[in-house]
Write a protein that holds these residues in place. Structure first.
Motif, short mmCIF file in Angstrom:
data_model
loop_
_atom_site.label_atom_id
_atom_site.label_comp_id
_atom_site.label_asym_id
_atom_site.label_seq_id
_atom_site.Cartn_x
_atom_site.Cartn_y
_atom_site.Cartn_z
N GLU A 67 -5.16 3.31 -7.46
CA GLU A 67 -4.04 2.87 -6.63
C GLU A 67 -3.96 1.34 -6.56
O GLU A 67 -2.87 0.77 -6.52
CB GLU A 67 -4.17 3.46 -5.22
CG GLU A 67 -3.82 4.93 -5.15
CD GLU A 67 -2.37 5.19 -5.46
OE1 GLU A 67 -1.51 4.78 -4.68
OE2 GLU A 67 -2.10 5.78 -6.52
N ALA A 73 -0.65 -0.85 -7.69
CA ALA A 73 0.08 -1.37 -6.52
C ALA A 73 1.01 -2.52 -6.90
O ALA A 73 0.61 -3.43 -7.65
CB ALA A 73 -0.90 -1.82 -5.45
N LEU A 100 0.84 -1.20 0.00
CA LEU A 100 0.00 0.00 0.00
C LEU A 100 0.87 1.24 0.00
O LEU A 100 1.73 1.41 0.87
CB LEU A 100 -0.92 0.01 1.23
CG LEU A 100 -1.88 -1.16 1.38
CD1 LEU A 100 -2.72 -0.98 2.64
CD2 LEU A 100 -2.79 -1.31 0.15
N SER A 101 0.67 2.10 -0.96
CA SER A 101 1.40 3.36 -1.00
C SER A 101 0.92 4.26 0.13
O SER A 101 -0.18 4.08 0.66
CB SER A 101 1.17 4.05 -2.35
OG SER A 101 -0.19 4.48 -2.46
#
Length: 268
Positions: free
Chosen positions: A145, A149, A111-112
């Motif tokens: 996202e 990922a 996860l950013s």
């Protein structure tokens, strides 16, 4: 439509007419099985907030450390297990056609920092949010996202051949045991060359790499419970803590201390 504002079951979230919806779940550490075998039409992104859990399907197992997530496509039969401690997670349920770039296989993802903040924000968004407003844009950014990922090497594929399964189960029961391909071939009552060929054919990787994955996942579980790196390394068959740390850094990109550290933004 029924009132879903207080629902805490994943079944209810399958009928929310939105591309993304979220549920917050708390599990006690016992029993190990925290979510029995099931499937659902929507895809799921299960985010580990506290504790560490594993996802199991007929194809294998995936380990989910804190502040990481596992993706489960819609329709895949799966179950989840706690790994020795209480578990808290955020699950996002996503329509299969919400974005063309969504994964089509089970996987653990990193996860950013942006994704972690978006998930925190999503916990405050109502289930029936305005798709054309600010809340809808947050949810669409979450989808972007997920598509971007990176996939993490926290997967243990399982073979179907009973001889290979016998070998895998023996190694899962004791990941730190010694031995080489000849020793493992004897456990399955097959030749070394047959073992090498058949294992790669059924799992897509070598048995040596498979065992490394098993040891890595066992190490992550033990480290998350507070066991010292030295103890974990020696128990899992490494010659020294430095050899274990070198493997960990090569595969995960960070040392064990940094990987499980609290420098990441928490999701609770």
């Amino acid at each position: 439509m029924q009132d879903l504002s207080r629902s805490d079951t994943f079944h209810a979230y399958q009928v929310v007419p939105r591309p993304v919806s979220m549920i917050i779940v708390e599990h006690a550490p016992e029993p190990s099985l925290i979510v029995p075998s099931h499937s659902h039409p929507k895809a799921q992104l299960a985010v580990a907030v506290k504790g560490i859990f594993s996802l199991h399907t007929a194809e294998g197992a995936w380990l989910v450390p804190p502040n990481r997530a596992v993706w489960v496509p819609g329709g895949v039969v799966h179950e989840m297990h706690a790994r020795g401690q209480a578990v808290s997670n955020r699950s996002l349920y996503i329509q299969p056609d919400a974005s063309p770039g969504l994964p089509t296989d089970c996987r653990v993802i990193e996860l950013s920092p942006l994704m972690r903040q978006l998930i925190l924000e999503a916990t405050q968004i109502p289930l029936l949010y305005d798709e054309n407003g600010r809340d809808g844009r947050v949810m669409r950014l979450i989808l972007d996202e997920i598509c971007a990922a990176p996939k993490m090497p926290l997967h243990i594929p399982m073979p179907r051949d009973p001889r290979l399964l016998k070998i895998c189960r023996a190694l899962l029961a004791d990941p730190g045991q010694g031995g080489d391909l000849d020793d493992w071939a004897r456990i399955g009552a097959l030749g070394r060359r047959t073992l090498t060929r058949l294992f790669r054919q059924e799992t897509g990787i070598t048995l040596t790499l498979w065992l490394q994955q098993v040891r890595l996942m066992e190490a992550l579980t033990r480290l998350s419970l507070g066991q010292p790196v030295t103890t974990v390394a020696l128990d899992l068959g490494y010659d020294s803590p430095s050899a274990f740390t070198a493997m960990f850094r090569r595969v995960m990109g960070k040392t064990p201390r940094h990987y499980l550290g609290r420098q990441d933004a928490a999701l609770d």
